[in-house]
Design a protein around this motif. Structure first.
Motif, PDB file in Angstrom:
ATOM      1  N   MET A   1      44.588  33.191  49.293  1.00  0.00           N
ATOM      2  CA  MET A   1      43.705  32.984  48.135  1.00  0.00           C
ATOM      3  C   MET A   1      44.030  34.072  47.102  1.00  0.00           C
ATOM      4  SD  MET A   1      40.269  32.206  50.368  1.00  0.00           S
ATOM      5  CE  MET A   1      39.244  31.866  48.959  1.00  0.00           C
ATOM      6  N   LEU A   2      45.081  33.854  46.326  1.00  0.00           N
ATOM      7  CA  LEU A   2      45.608  34.879  45.432  1.00  0.00           C
ATOM      8  C   LEU A   2      44.574  35.395  44.443  1.00  0.00           C
ATOM      9  CD1 LEU A   2      48.006  36.592  44.534  1.00  0.00           C
ATOM     10  CD2 LEU A   2      48.711  34.689  43.062  1.00  0.00           C
ATOM     11  N   GLU A   3      43.884  34.511  43.759  1.00  0.00           N
ATOM     12  CA  GLU A   3      42.916  34.961  42.747  1.00  0.00           C
ATOM     13  C   GLU A   3      41.732  35.672  43.380  1.00  0.00           C
ATOM     14  OE1 GLU A   3      43.673  35.119  39.603  1.00  0.00           O
ATOM     15  OE2 GLU A   3      45.546  34.100  40.067  1.00  0.00           O
ATOM     16  N   GLU A   4      41.244  35.171  44.501  1.00  0.00           N
ATOM     17  CA  GLU A   4      40.111  35.782  45.170  1.00  0.00           C
ATOM     18  C   GLU A   4      40.482  37.151  45.757  1.00  0.00           C
ATOM     19  OE1 GLU A   4      41.126  32.674  45.455  1.00  0.00           O
ATOM     20  OE2 GLU A   4      39.413  31.314  45.295  1.00  0.00           O
ATOM     21  N   SER A   5      41.682  37.240  46.331  1.00  0.00           N
ATOM     22  CA  SER A   5      42.142  38.520  46.871  1.00  0.00           C
ATOM     23  C   SER A   5      42.360  39.527  45.743  1.00  0.00           C
ATOM     24  CB  SER A   5      43.424  38.328  47.686  1.00  0.00           C
ATOM     25  OG  SER A   5      43.145  37.597  48.863  1.00  0.00           O
ATOM     26  N   THR A   6      42.912  39.056  44.623  1.00  0.00           N
ATOM     27  CA  THR A   6      43.074  39.927  43.459  1.00  0.00           C
ATOM     28  C   THR A   6      41.712  40.441  42.999  1.00  0.00           C
ATOM     29  OG1 THR A   6      45.083  38.773  42.755  1.00  0.00           O
ATOM     30  CG2 THR A   6      43.919  40.048  41.082  1.00  0.00           C
ATOM     31  N   ALA A   7      40.724  39.566  42.932  1.00  0.00           N
ATOM     32  CA  ALA A   7      39.377  39.954  42.495  1.00  0.00           C
ATOM     33  C   ALA A   7      38.753  40.968  43.458  1.00  0.00           C
ATOM     34  CB  ALA A   7      38.491  38.720  42.360  1.00  0.00           C
ATOM     35  N   PHE A   8      39.029  40.855  44.749  1.00  0.00           N
ATOM     36  CA  PHE A   8      38.517  41.824  45.718  1.00  0.00           C
ATOM     37  C   PHE A   8      38.938  43.231  45.319  1.00  0.00           C
ATOM     38  CE2 PHE A   8      39.377  44.370  49.562  1.00  0.00           C
ATOM     39  CZ  PHE A   8      38.111  44.429  50.119  1.00  0.00           C
ATOM     40  N   PHE A   9      40.225  43.382  45.026  1.00  0.00           N
ATOM     41  CA  PHE A   9      40.730  44.705  44.683  1.00  0.00           C
ATOM     42  C   PHE A   9      40.328  45.138  43.275  1.00  0.00           C
ATOM     43  CE2 PHE A   9      43.430  43.515  48.255  1.00  0.00           C
ATOM     44  CZ  PHE A   9      43.344  44.667  49.025  1.00  0.00           C
ATOM     45  N   THR A  10      40.355  44.228  42.321  1.00  0.00           N
ATOM     46  CA  THR A  10      40.074  44.625  40.935  1.00  0.00           C
ATOM     47  C   THR A  10      38.587  44.662  40.614  1.00  0.00           C
ATOM     48  OG1 THR A  10      40.380  42.344  40.131  1.00  0.00           O
ATOM     49  CG2 THR A  10      42.310  43.805  40.097  1.00  0.00           C
ATOM     50  N   GLN A  11      37.843  43.666  41.029  1.00  0.00           N
ATOM     51  CA  GLN A  11      36.428  43.606  40.655  1.00  0.00           C
ATOM     52  C   GLN A  11      35.522  44.394  41.599  1.00  0.00           C
ATOM     53  OE1 GLN A  11      35.377  39.483  40.014  1.00  0.00           O
ATOM     54  NE2 GLN A  11      37.111  39.184  38.643  1.00  0.00           N
ATOM     55  N   ILE A  12      35.780  44.318  42.897  1.00  0.00           N
ATOM     56  CA  ILE A  12      34.927  45.039  43.848  1.00  0.00           C
ATOM     57  C   ILE A  12      35.342  46.505  43.948  1.00  0.00           C
ATOM     58  CG2 ILE A  12      34.254  45.238  46.281  1.00  0.00           C
ATOM     59  CD1 ILE A  12      34.282  42.170  46.409  1.00  0.00           C
ATOM     60  N   LEU A  13      36.659  46.761  44.055  1.00  0.00           N
ATOM     61  CA  LEU A  13      37.123  48.133  44.273  1.00  0.00           C
ATOM     62  C   LEU A  13      37.530  48.857  42.993  1.00  0.00           C
ATOM     63  CD1 LEU A  13      39.210  47.624  47.544  1.00  0.00           C
ATOM     64  CD2 LEU A  13      36.802  48.303  47.301  1.00  0.00           C
ATOM     65  N   GLY A  14      37.617  48.146  41.868  1.00  0.00           N
ATOM     66  CA  GLY A  14      37.932  48.803  40.604  1.00  0.00           C
ATOM     67  C   GLY A  14      39.405  49.107  40.379  1.00  0.00           C
ATOM     68  N   TRP A  15      40.298  48.458  41.127  1.00  0.00           N
ATOM     69  CA  TRP A  15      41.731  48.648  40.934  1.00  0.00           C
ATOM     70  C   TRP A  15      42.166  47.976  39.632  1.00  0.00           C
ATOM     71  CZ3 TRP A  15      45.353  48.710  45.701  1.00  0.00           C
ATOM     72  CH2 TRP A  15      44.760  49.445  46.748  1.00  0.00           C
ATOM     73  N   LYS A  16      43.356  48.305  39.177  1.00  0.00           N
ATOM     74  CA  LYS A  16      43.923  47.716  37.966  1.00  0.00           C
ATOM     75  C   LYS A  16      44.994  46.696  38.342  1.00  0.00           C
ATOM     76  CE  LYS A  16      41.723  50.524  35.212  1.00  0.00           C
ATOM     77  NZ  LYS A  16      40.422  50.140  34.818  1.00  0.00           N
ATOM     78  N   GLU A  17      44.996  45.593  37.612  1.00  0.00           N
ATOM     79  CA  GLU A  17      46.096  44.643  37.757  1.00  0.00           C
ATOM     80  C   GLU A  17      47.263  45.195  36.944  1.00  0.00           C
ATOM     81  OE1 GLU A  17      47.175  40.133  36.433  1.00  0.00           O
ATOM     82  OE2 GLU A  17      45.207  40.409  37.401  1.00  0.00           O
ATOM     83  N   VAL A  18      48.391  45.430  37.604  1.00  0.00           N
ATOM     84  CA  VAL A  18      49.552  46.059  36.985  1.00  0.00           C
ATOM     85  C   VAL A  18      50.503  45.019  36.415  1.00  0.00           C
ATOM     86  CG1 VAL A  18      51.554  47.546  37.430  1.00  0.00           C
ATOM     87  CG2 VAL A  18      49.361  48.021  38.555  1.00  0.00           C
TER      88      VAL A  18
END
Length: 132
Positions: free
Chosen positions: A17-34
């Motif tokens: 689940m690419l978008e959901e996994s991306t959101a886990f890191f960016t939205q929940i953990l505050g990471w940046k999409e590079v």
């Protein structure tokens, strides 16, 4: 002999689940999409210290976690600054409805604490803070 490598450059995770996994890191953990590579498809995310490459799997053949039977990633362990941050992460993950394997608790006899959860594609993620 000294080590021939110098830390982690990046870790590649295959996700269903690419978008959901991306959101886990960016939205929940505050990471940046590079970087995003739609033709692959993959998304690169970073917390400023480590980069993860999230690769979209073609078929969703998922094997349940079994540390005694499956070769591969046992879990991804991420360090956090302190117990307050660990509690904040726990609350955000709980609020998101994602599966928590166990809430913050002592590692062994302490003083370090950790928790374990599953990101949206089912990869186990541990968060750990060192004790004082």
């Amino acid at each position: 002999m000294s080590a021939l490598t110098q830390g982690t450059h990046h870790i590649g995770l295959t996700v269903s689940m690419l978008e959901e996994s991306t959101a886990f890191f960016t939205q929940i953990l505050g990471w940046k999409e590079v970087f995003r590579k739609p033709s692959y498809p993959a998304v690169f995310v970073s917390d400023g210290s480590i980069m993860l490459t999230l690769w979209q799997v073609k078929s969703n053949h998922r094997m349940e976690f079994d540390r005694r039977s499956n070769v591969g990633l046992h879990h991804l362990a991420l360090g956090v600054a302190n117990e307050e941050t660990l509690q904040q992460i726990h609350q955000k993950i709980a609020d998101s409805g994602l599966r928590i394997e166990f809430p913050p608790e002592d590692v062994g006899d302490g003083p370090s604490k950790h928790m374990m959860c599953y990101e949206p594609s089912g990869i186990r993620v541990e968060f750990l803070c060192k004790g004082n």
